[in-house]
Design a protein around this motif. Structure first.
Motif, PDB file in Angstrom:
ATOM      1  N   UNK A 228       0.895  -1.122   0.215  1.00 45.24           N
ATOM      2  CA  UNK A 228       0.022  -0.058  -0.098  1.00 45.24           C
ATOM      3  C   UNK A 228       0.831   1.316  -0.137  1.00 45.24           C
ATOM      4  N   UNK A 229       2.004   1.216   0.820  1.00 47.47           N
ATOM      5  CA  UNK A 229       2.805   2.290   0.794  1.00 47.47           C
ATOM      6  C   UNK A 229       3.631   2.575  -0.587  1.00 47.47           C
ATOM      7  N   UNK A 230       4.027   1.479  -1.133  1.00 44.13           N
ATOM      8  CA  UNK A 230       4.775   1.085  -2.253  1.00 44.13           C
ATOM      9  C   UNK A 230       4.122   1.661  -3.409  1.00 44.13           C
ATOM     10  N   UNK A 231       2.843   1.633  -3.450  1.00 41.73           N
ATOM     11  CA  UNK A 231       1.930   1.941  -4.690  1.00 41.73           C
ATOM     12  C   UNK A 231       1.833   3.513  -4.720  1.00 41.73           C
ATOM     13  N   UNK A 232       1.361   4.047  -3.286  1.00 40.22           N
ATOM     14  CA  UNK A 232       1.482   5.424  -3.155  1.00 40.22           C
ATOM     15  C   UNK A 232       2.666   6.312  -3.514  1.00 40.22           C
ATOM     16  N   UNK A 233       3.727   5.740  -3.241  1.00 37.47           N
ATOM     17  CA  UNK A 233       5.000   6.218  -3.179  1.00 37.47           C
ATOM     18  C   UNK A 233       5.441   6.206  -4.843  1.00 37.47           C
ATOM     19  N   UNK A 234       5.078   4.957  -5.484  1.00 37.17           N
ATOM     20  CA  UNK A 234       5.408   5.139  -7.082  1.00 37.17           C
ATOM     21  C   UNK A 234       4.661   5.942  -7.974  1.00 37.17           C
ATOM     22  N   UNK A 235       3.496   6.110  -7.326  1.00 31.11           N
ATOM     23  CA  UNK A 235       2.348   7.154  -7.947  1.00 31.11           C
ATOM     24  C   UNK A 235       2.823   8.533  -8.101  1.00 31.11           C
ATOM     25  N   UNK A 236       3.491   8.766  -6.897  1.00 32.47           N
ATOM     26  CA  UNK A 236       4.194  10.078  -6.749  1.00 32.47           C
ATOM     27  C   UNK A 236       5.603  10.312  -7.433  1.00 32.47           C
ATOM     28  N   UNK A 237       6.354   9.041  -7.548  1.00 34.95           N
ATOM     29  CA  UNK A 237       7.641   9.237  -8.365  1.00 34.95           C
ATOM     30  C   UNK A 237       7.312   9.294  -9.757  1.00 34.95           C
ATOM     31  N   UNK A 238       6.210   8.945 -10.252  1.00 33.60           N
ATOM     32  CA  UNK A 238       5.987   8.953 -11.729  1.00 33.60           C
ATOM     33  C   UNK A 238       5.979  10.543 -12.061  1.00 33.60           C
ATOM     34  N   UNK A 239       5.795  11.286 -11.327  1.00 30.76           N
ATOM     35  CA  UNK A 239       5.944  12.880 -11.654  1.00 30.76           C
ATOM     36  C   UNK A 239       7.261  13.518 -11.080  1.00 30.76           C
ATOM     37  N   UNK A 240       8.339  12.627 -10.981  1.00 27.94           N
ATOM     38  CA  UNK A 240       9.479  13.040 -10.582  1.00 27.94           C
ATOM     39  C   UNK A 240      10.154  13.963 -11.427  1.00 27.94           C
ATOM     40  N   UNK A 241      11.057  15.176 -10.992  1.00 27.87           N
ATOM     41  CA  UNK A 241      11.761  15.830 -11.842  1.00 27.87           C
ATOM     42  C   UNK A 241      12.962  15.274 -12.632  1.00 27.87           C
ATOM     43  N   UNK A 242      13.377  14.058 -11.802  1.00 26.75           N
ATOM     44  CA  UNK A 242      14.359  13.444 -12.620  1.00 26.75           C
ATOM     45  C   UNK A 242      13.866  12.184 -13.537  1.00 26.75           C
TER      46      UNK A 242
END
Length: 250
Positions: free
Chosen positions: A103-117
């Motif tokens: 559950x944490x991993x999914x939320x984290x990855x969803x945020x990382x999809x918009x990473x500036x890198x």
């Protein structure tokens, strides 16, 4: 050590350690379907490790590969969450550990999809598809076992009480997290807590399980100063071939 390198180690170490833990069920799961499903989950996680640690090696710039970072570091150099290294226990404990991390991993990855890198955003875009399935499956298993027989309910409740104290660490924010958030590379973990609690509460409600009050943050996973007795023996098992035959290639 750069903040970005440290962050990438955390990402790769989480998936590496959990992937290895889950792989321990291969040939031992309660039924064939679960044996195959857990093996596939482990493969997904190890594949994600290859991407995270591969990028970490590039960022470090010292010629270390993903395999080098996975197999040639010692226990104090790992940066995984304490949750993911907890022993499998019974099947219910494994499933509860998986769901709480998924559950944490999914939320984290969803945020990382918009990473500036762009490199990180690209890895997240690939991994989030796998993890969306992981969380769907582990949540369904928690619900099915929690709202199942008296025995399965008791085991799932015991697993939840055992593992809940490790949840808080996922949302601890330190200088690395703050640096990543300020650079737009990754979301600050604290910003994910409300969505996580809401999702977990929904699943536990359907599972007729009661979340213990006041889960707290264990120290050590992000700093490398560890109090866990579990990672050392697990790494010895995971790394024995490389250490027995240094530099061997197949």
């Amino acid at each position: 050590m750069s903040a970005l390198f440290e962050f990438l180690l955390r990402m790769g170490d989480n998936t590496l350690v959990l992937g290895h833990r889950v792989s321990e069920w291969c040939g031992h799961a309660p039924v064939l379907e679960e044996d195959i499903a857990l093996a596939n989950t482990a493969l997904d996680l190890i594949g994600q490790t290859q991407m995270w640690l591969g990028l970490a090696g590039e960022v470090e710039g010292q010629g270390r590969s993903a395999d080098d970072l996975a197999m040639l570091r010692d226990v104090w150099d790992f940066r995984n969450l304490l949750l993911v290294e907890q022993p499998n226990g019974d099947f219910g404990q494994t499933i509860m550990r998986q769901y709480l991390f998924d559950q944490f991993h999914l939320l984290h990855l969803q945020g990382l999809k918009d990473s500036s890198d762009e490199r990180i955003a690209g890895i997240a875009a690939k991994a989030v598809k796998e993890v969306a399935y992981h969380v769907e499956r582990s949540a369904d298993m928690v619900i099915g076992l929690g709202d199942g027989t008296e025995e399965s309910h008791a085991r799932m409740q015991a697993a939840l009480e055992l593992l809940s104290p490790y949840v808080g660490e996922m949302f601890n924010s330190d200088e690395i997290d703050r640096a990543m958030a300020e650079a737009g590379i990754a979301p600050d973990p604290t910003s994910l807590r409300d969505a996580y609690d809401l999702a977990v509460a929904k699943v536990l409600g359907k599972a007729t399980l009661k979340r213990p009050e006041g889960d707290f943050a264990h120290q050590g996973g992000k700093t490398g100063f560890r109090h866990s007795e579990h990672l050392g023996p697990m790494l010895a098992q995971m790394q024995w071939l490389q250490r027995a035959y240094p530099g061997a290639e197949w």
